[in-house]
Design a protein around this motif. Structure first.
Motif, PDB file in Angstrom:
ATOM      1  N   PRO A  98     111.811 172.388  85.800  1.00  0.00           N
ATOM      2  CA  PRO A  98     112.802 171.349  85.460  1.00  0.00           C
ATOM      3  C   PRO A  98     113.480 171.646  84.118  1.00  0.00           C
ATOM      4  CG  PRO A  98     110.612 170.565  84.944  1.00  0.00           C
ATOM      5  CD  PRO A  98     110.425 171.922  85.556  1.00  0.00           C
ATOM      6  N   LEU A  99     114.202 172.762  84.055  1.00  0.00           N
ATOM      7  CA  LEU A  99     114.841 173.172  82.813  1.00  0.00           C
ATOM      8  C   LEU A  99     115.986 172.238  82.469  1.00  0.00           C
ATOM      9  CD1 LEU A  99     115.074 176.994  83.604  1.00  0.00           C
ATOM     10  CD2 LEU A  99     113.322 175.853  82.255  1.00  0.00           C
ATOM     11  N   ASP A 100     116.162 171.973  81.182  1.00  0.00           N
ATOM     12  CA  ASP A 100     117.339 171.210  80.784  1.00  0.00           C
ATOM     13  C   ASP A 100     118.519 172.173  80.623  1.00  0.00           C
ATOM     14  OD1 ASP A 100     117.223 172.399  78.193  1.00  0.00           O
ATOM     15  OD2 ASP A 100     115.933 170.797  77.458  1.00  0.00           O
ATOM     16  N   GLN A 101     119.685 171.639  80.330  1.00  0.00           N
ATOM     17  CA  GLN A 101     120.887 172.447  80.319  1.00  0.00           C
ATOM     18  C   GLN A 101     120.834 173.555  79.272  1.00  0.00           C
ATOM     19  OE1 GLN A 101     123.465 172.180  82.630  1.00  0.00           O
ATOM     20  NE2 GLN A 101     123.849 174.183  81.712  1.00  0.00           N
ATOM     21  N   GLN A 102     120.312 173.245  78.083  1.00  0.00           N
ATOM     22  CA  GLN A 102     120.218 174.272  77.041  1.00  0.00           C
ATOM     23  C   GLN A 102     119.329 175.426  77.472  1.00  0.00           C
ATOM     24  OE1 GLN A 102     119.271 171.718  73.468  1.00  0.00           O
ATOM     25  NE2 GLN A 102     120.567 173.206  72.448  1.00  0.00           N
ATOM     26  N   GLN A 103     118.222 175.107  78.129  1.00  0.00           N
ATOM     27  CA  GLN A 103     117.311 176.152  78.570  1.00  0.00           C
ATOM     28  C   GLN A 103     117.941 176.997  79.675  1.00  0.00           C
ATOM     29  OE1 GLN A 103     114.021 173.530  79.525  1.00  0.00           O
ATOM     30  NE2 GLN A 103     112.931 174.071  77.641  1.00  0.00           N
ATOM     31  N   GLN A 104     118.593 176.339  80.631  1.00  0.00           N
ATOM     32  CA  GLN A 104     119.274 177.081  81.703  1.00  0.00           C
ATOM     33  C   GLN A 104     120.310 178.035  81.130  1.00  0.00           C
ATOM     34  OE1 GLN A 104     120.844 174.674  84.866  1.00  0.00           O
ATOM     35  NE2 GLN A 104     119.006 173.415  85.014  1.00  0.00           N
ATOM     36  N   THR A 105     121.122 177.529  80.214  1.00  0.00           N
ATOM     37  CA  THR A 105     122.189 178.350  79.635  1.00  0.00           C
ATOM     38  C   THR A 105     121.612 179.551  78.892  1.00  0.00           C
ATOM     39  OG1 THR A 105     123.613 176.410  79.403  1.00  0.00           O
ATOM     40  CG2 THR A 105     124.146 178.338  78.045  1.00  0.00           C
ATOM     41  N   ALA A 106     120.554 179.341  78.133  1.00  0.00           N
ATOM     42  CA  ALA A 106     119.947 180.436  77.366  1.00  0.00           C
ATOM     43  C   ALA A 106     119.427 181.527  78.289  1.00  0.00           C
ATOM     44  CB  ALA A 106     118.829 179.896  76.492  1.00  0.00           C
ATOM     45  N   ILE A 107     118.750 181.136  79.373  1.00  0.00           N
ATOM     46  CA  ILE A 107     118.214 182.134  80.300  1.00  0.00           C
ATOM     47  C   ILE A 107     119.346 182.848  81.024  1.00  0.00           C
ATOM     48  CG2 ILE A 107     116.849 182.455  82.395  1.00  0.00           C
ATOM     49  CD1 ILE A 107     115.035 180.204  81.465  1.00  0.00           C
ATOM     50  N   GLU A 108     120.366 182.109  81.445  1.00  0.00           N
ATOM     51  CA  GLU A 108     121.497 182.721  82.151  1.00  0.00           C
ATOM     52  C   GLU A 108     122.205 183.739  81.257  1.00  0.00           C
ATOM     53  OE1 GLU A 108     123.792 179.353  83.270  1.00  0.00           O
ATOM     54  OE2 GLU A 108     122.515 178.821  84.978  1.00  0.00           O
ATOM     55  N   GLN A 109     122.396 183.400  79.976  1.00  0.00           N
ATOM     56  CA  GLN A 109     123.053 184.334  79.064  1.00  0.00           C
ATOM     57  C   GLN A 109     122.223 185.597  78.877  1.00  0.00           C
ATOM     58  OE1 GLN A 109     123.661 181.975  75.529  1.00  0.00           O
ATOM     59  NE2 GLN A 109     125.663 181.214  76.210  1.00  0.00           N
ATOM     60  N   THR A 110     120.915 185.429  78.786  1.00  0.00           N
ATOM     61  CA  THR A 110     120.055 186.598  78.611  1.00  0.00           C
ATOM     62  C   THR A 110     120.058 187.478  79.853  1.00  0.00           C
ATOM     63  OG1 THR A 110     118.633 185.389  77.082  1.00  0.00           O
ATOM     64  CG2 THR A 110     117.689 187.332  78.124  1.00  0.00           C
ATOM     65  N   LEU A 111     119.969 186.868  81.025  1.00  0.00           N
ATOM     66  CA  LEU A 111     120.000 187.643  82.263  1.00  0.00           C
ATOM     67  C   LEU A 111     121.310 188.399  82.407  1.00  0.00           C
ATOM     68  CD1 LEU A 111     118.332 185.148  84.789  1.00  0.00           C
ATOM     69  CD2 LEU A 111     117.323 187.186  83.768  1.00  0.00           C
ATOM     70  N   ALA A 112     122.408 187.737  82.048  1.00  0.00           N
ATOM     71  CA  ALA A 112     123.721 188.368  82.171  1.00  0.00           C
ATOM     72  C   ALA A 112     123.873 189.556  81.228  1.00  0.00           C
ATOM     73  CB  ALA A 112     124.815 187.344  81.893  1.00  0.00           C
ATOM     74  N   SER A 113     123.189 189.517  80.080  1.00  0.00           N
ATOM     75  CA  SER A 113     123.356 190.577  79.088  1.00  0.00           C
ATOM     76  C   SER A 113     122.314 191.683  79.211  1.00  0.00           C
ATOM     77  CB  SER A 113     123.288 189.983  77.673  1.00  0.00           C
ATOM     78  OG  SER A 113     122.000 189.430  77.425  1.00  0.00           O
ATOM     79  N   LEU A 114     121.345 191.542  80.134  1.00  0.00           N
ATOM     80  CA  LEU A 114     120.266 192.524  80.237  1.00  0.00           C
ATOM     81  C   LEU A 114     120.755 193.961  80.405  1.00  0.00           C
ATOM     82  CD1 LEU A 114     117.384 190.882  82.326  1.00  0.00           C
ATOM     83  CD2 LEU A 114     117.304 191.665  79.972  1.00  0.00           C
ATOM     84  N   PRO A 115     121.723 194.220  81.289  1.00  0.00           N
ATOM     85  CA  PRO A 115     122.144 195.628  81.478  1.00  0.00           C
ATOM     86  C   PRO A 115     122.712 196.257  80.217  1.00  0.00           C
ATOM     87  CG  PRO A 115     122.893 194.249  83.299  1.00  0.00           C
ATOM     88  CD  PRO A 115     122.398 193.327  82.225  1.00  0.00           C
ATOM     89  N   ASP A 116     123.290 195.442  79.331  1.00  0.00           N
ATOM     90  CA  ASP A 116     123.950 195.982  78.143  1.00  0.00           C
ATOM     91  C   ASP A 116     123.079 195.926  76.895  1.00  0.00           C
ATOM     92  OD1 ASP A 116     126.279 196.337  79.682  1.00  0.00           O
ATOM     93  OD2 ASP A 116     126.838 194.229  79.345  1.00  0.00           O
ATOM     94  N   GLN A 117     121.880 195.387  77.021  1.00  0.00           N
ATOM     95  CA  GLN A 117     121.038 195.223  75.830  1.00  0.00           C
ATOM     96  C   GLN A 117     120.439 196.546  75.403  1.00  0.00           C
ATOM     97  OE1 GLN A 117     118.042 192.223  76.183  1.00  0.00           O
ATOM     98  NE2 GLN A 117     119.476 190.617  76.763  1.00  0.00           N
TER      99      GLN A 117
END
Length: 805
Positions: free
Chosen positions: A335-354
């Motif tokens: 039951p993630l809140d919006q801040q937690q969802q956004t943080a995980i989504e941003q990290t997943l999206a940036s994984l290939p370029d990290q």
């Protein structure tokens, strides 16, 4: 006057500044580092998302090779059957976030129909009930007594005090009924208390005063038994190898006390018998445990993970159904809140370029994972929460400022501490701040073994051996002995020896702790390496104040200090310490009690002070014929008693002093509401008749009340309580007009803690037998409460009472 109001006021102010404050009723998973820093944009978005991925154990199912994303995983369940209560297991499986708000455990059964869900819960509970393990044997030592079935003997009051003093409240919620000791508010905190919230924000100090939310406990009384919680507290690593819950070097009796406090509202304990569970139900639960991927996070006997989901790098954070939101059947629901969802989504999206994390990023992330920031500040981040500072105290409330009671900064720690010493600290063998009540916790070795090297790599400047930093230090050691007397020994012991009243850290082995380069720079300018330190500079402007030693050469004087300290016992102690030592008349009851007739403020000019080896002591007033005072720790200094004719009253050298009720311990009353007699030199009802000492060295005080002869003896218990034994001999034919009464306790207020124990407003507790309690009378006169007990009318009567504080 206790000054908690500053902290309370600031806490209330910042609860109303728009900052999100979460309690244990929140549904979202609680991750301490994310809640404290990411929610306030004090972490890079990538770090916040990585922290959630690690702490929610995403990689347990979604494989990834990235070291910083490796899963925390859940607790070991190899002993779940006899360590956890069966009904709690059922309730937790049914609704993890309701059973423990803030848990990082997802709901794995959310997609099942109601009947099927109940069947799954029954099967999983049956399987977990078979996961049983023996409790380890705790061996007693001189420093760690282990009473038989010690987990049954916890003391709630002592557990409450330990919980609030040793550091538990750095992470967990304090009890609002607990009042910490008096502390001296630092000038900085006073200044913050006087600023408006807007001013604090403008100054960039919002993080310094923001209340820190608590790691939730959940319903501990429903979850644990006294035995299982006690053993968990003794060694959390056994159940939680990820180290998010460290151990606090508890003794067996201390763990039992804290468990008793945490379970104080427990009404019943359920036990489960694995032998009554159908084998097919156990097998069904085991199958579900694997299919639902519970085994990916939790260790059980024999089972290993077999099923994995799509690799983390290939996840589509924007998918219509996922663990992040809209989870379907057979998916774990967070039951993630919006801040937690956004943080995980941003990290997943940036994984290939990290890019691979730098050594500094790796270190910062591990400090974040282990929540070291709950106690320690590093690079202006973290530290003890402003709303928790009052609970960090010094022993006996010695005033050393915040530096003496708050855990030290980790800023530059790799430059300061030698790697071997830092490893020793992390392994629980480096305690040097004995004046602090808070304890440095011990984390699992696998979690912290790389930290000393990481700190040194990130913080360390080019480290040179002391032969390069101080070329002539060996030749200058004797001059270093003189240098120490310019100010060092006024605050620091040397090899366990010190001037009177000194409580700082011992400098005896400092050359084994700190790097020589740091030592030199710190002495030249302490405040540059340790802001707001109490350590003064002895070389202002780079100039020595002692021009007559080594021609005032600063480099040689500092080298001399290092040389003396490194030489250790090869060099004599500083002269001032030797002089003070020769004048030291402190009495230490090491193996046998010590009895000293002296003059004390609370026990009068006829005081008989008794020091006991258990480090709990008391003073008996032979003039007023009553126990007057008790304290713990060190005993007394006899110099004034033995050598100084007009010496001031002797003061206890220890701490936690408590006064016994004023007035006689026993009295003859004509009626039960008669005022208790007060002491008068001309008409004292009690007659003191001396004392005798038994083979153990413990005195028994002898006195008479009317026709009754009374023997009064005190001895110490394992938990530093005093056990009193009054033997009363006299005629059983008490007159109709008078009855002999024993005064159990008195105070402005009295509170009955249990059927046999009473406590006054000063915290003194008295326990007597249930038979005596039934006959006791609680009465109130002139704003004073009395607990008095009639002495049974027999020829020989014994009354036993236990005093705790």
């Amino acid at each position: 006057m206790r000054q908690r109001w500053i902290f309370t006021l600031l806490g209330l102010v910042f609860l109303n500044t728009g900052q999100p404050v979460h309690s244990e009723t929140q549904a979202a998973p609680f991750v301490a580092g994310f809640d404290r820093f990411s929610r306030h944009a004090e972490l890079q978005p990538q770090a916040g998302g990585q922290l959630l991925i690690s702490e929610l154990s995403c990689v347990a199912c979604h494989p990834s090779q990235r070291a910083e994303l490796q899963p925390k995983r859940g607790p070991r369940l190899t002993g779940a059957g006899n360590h956890l209560q069966q009904q709690w297991i059922r309730e937790f499986l049914a609704a993890p976030q309701i059973s423990k708000a803030g848990t990082t455990m997802p709901d794995v059964l959310h997609g099942l129909p109601a009947e099927e869900k109940q069947q799954a819960i029954t099967a999983l509970t049956a399987f977990l009930t078979t996961q049983q393990s023996d409790y380890p044997e705790i061996k007693a030592t001189g420093a760690n007594p282990v009473p038989h079935e010690f987990w049954k003997k916890g003391n709630v009051e002592q557990g409450q005090e330990l919980y609030h003093k040793i550091g538990c409240v750095a992470c967990h919620e304090p009890d609002e009924t607990y009042e910490p000791g008096e502390i001296k508010i630092s000038p900085t905190d006073k200044m913050l208390a006087q600023l408006d919230p807007e001013d604090i924000k403008e100054l960039g100090l919002a993080a310094a005063v923001r209340p820190v939310n608590s790691v939730p406990h959940g319903n501990l009384p429903a979850k644990y038994t006294p035995k299982s919680l006690t053993f968990f507290l003794l060694n959390p690593e056994q159940t939680r190898p990820a180290g998010r819950m460290p151990q606090l070097k508890l003794k067996a009796v201390e763990a039992a006390d804290i468990a008793a406090y945490l379970l104080r509202k427990q009404t019943e304990v359920q036990t489960a018998d694995k032998n009554t569970i159908a084998p097919d139900l156990i097998a069904q639960g085991q199958q579900l445990f694997v299919e639902l991927k519970c085994v990916n996070c939790h260790e059980t006997k024999k089972l290993k993970p077999k099923l994995f989901a799509q690799p983390l790098a290939k996840l589509n954070a924007a998918a219509s159904t996922s663990c992040l939101h809209a989870a379907q059947k057979n998916m774990p629901a967070y039951p993630l809140d919006q801040q937690q969802q956004t943080a995980i989504e941003q990290t997943l999206a940036s994984l290939p370029d990290q890019n691979p994390a730098s050594p500094k990023q790796q270190l910062d992330f591990q400090v974040l994972q282990l929540n070291c920031y709950a106690c320690h500040e590093r690079d202006k981040r973290g530290g003890v929460g402003f709303n928790r500072k009052p609970y960090f105290e010094t022993a006996a409330h010695v005033d050393l400022g915040d530096e003496g009671r708050i855990p030290p900064t980790l800023t530059g720690i790799g430059f300061k501490l030698q790697k071997k010493w830092l490893s020793k600290v992390l392994n629980g063998r480096g305690d040097i701040r004995l004046h602090m009540q808070a304890r440095m916790p011990v984390f699992p070795k696998q979690q912290v073994s790389a930290l000393p090297t990481a700190f040194e790599k990130v913080d360390g400047k080019t480290q040179l051996p002391d032969s390069k930093v101080f070329p002539d230090h060996n030749k200058l050691a004797s001059s270093g002995r003189i240098m120490l007397e310019t100010g060092c020994i006024q605050c620091h012991p040397i090899r366990g020896e010190s001037m009177p009243g000194v409580v700082g850290t011992d400098l005896g082995d400092v050359t084994n702790r700190v790097h020589p380069h740091w030592f030199r720079e710190f002495l030249l300018d302490p405040a540059s390496l340790k802001p707001r330190t109490r350590m003064p500079t002895f070389f202002p402007g780079g100039q020595s104040q002692n021009k007559g030693l080594l021609d005032g050469n600063v480099d040689q004087q500092i080298a001399a200090l290092w040389g003396y300290l490194k030489a250790g016992s090869k060099q004599p102690l500083p002269e001032k310490i030797l002089v003070a030592k020769s004048k030291n008349y402190e009495l230490v009851p090491d193996k046998r009690p010590i009895v000293l007739r002296t003059f004390m403020q609370e026990a009068g000019t006829h005081a008989i002070a008794v020091g006991l080896p258990e480090k709990v002591h008391f003073a008996f007033d032979a003039e007023q014929v009553r126990p007057a005072l008790a304290w713990k720790g060190r005993f007394l200094d006899a110099q004034g008693t033995w050598f100084i004719r007009f010496a001031p009253p002797a003061d206890p050298l220890g701490s936690n002093a408590i006064q016994f009720p004023a007035g006689a311990p026993v009295a003859l009353l004509k009626y039960n509401q008669q005022p208790w007699p007060t002491y008068s030199p001309d008409a004292n009802e009690l007659q003191f008749r001396g004392y005798r000492v038994d083979a153990a060295g413990i005195p028994t005080f002898l006195y008479r009340c009317g026709k009754f002869d009374i023997e009064d003896r005190f001895e110490a218990t394992e938990k530093q309580a005093l056990k009193r034994r009054l033997t009363i001999k006299g005629s059983p034919q008490q007159s109709d007009s008078e009855t002999l009464w024993f005064r159990g306790l008195t105070g402005k207020t009295l509170k009955q803690l249990n059927p046999t124990t009473m406590q006054n407003q000063a915290g003194l507790q008295v326990s007597v037998s249930s038979e005596l309690t039934k006959a006791g009378l609680l009465r109130k006169r002139d704003n004073q409460s009395d607990w008095i007990i009639p002495v049974p009318a027999t020829a020989n009567t014994t009354i036993e009472a236990t005093y705790q504080w």
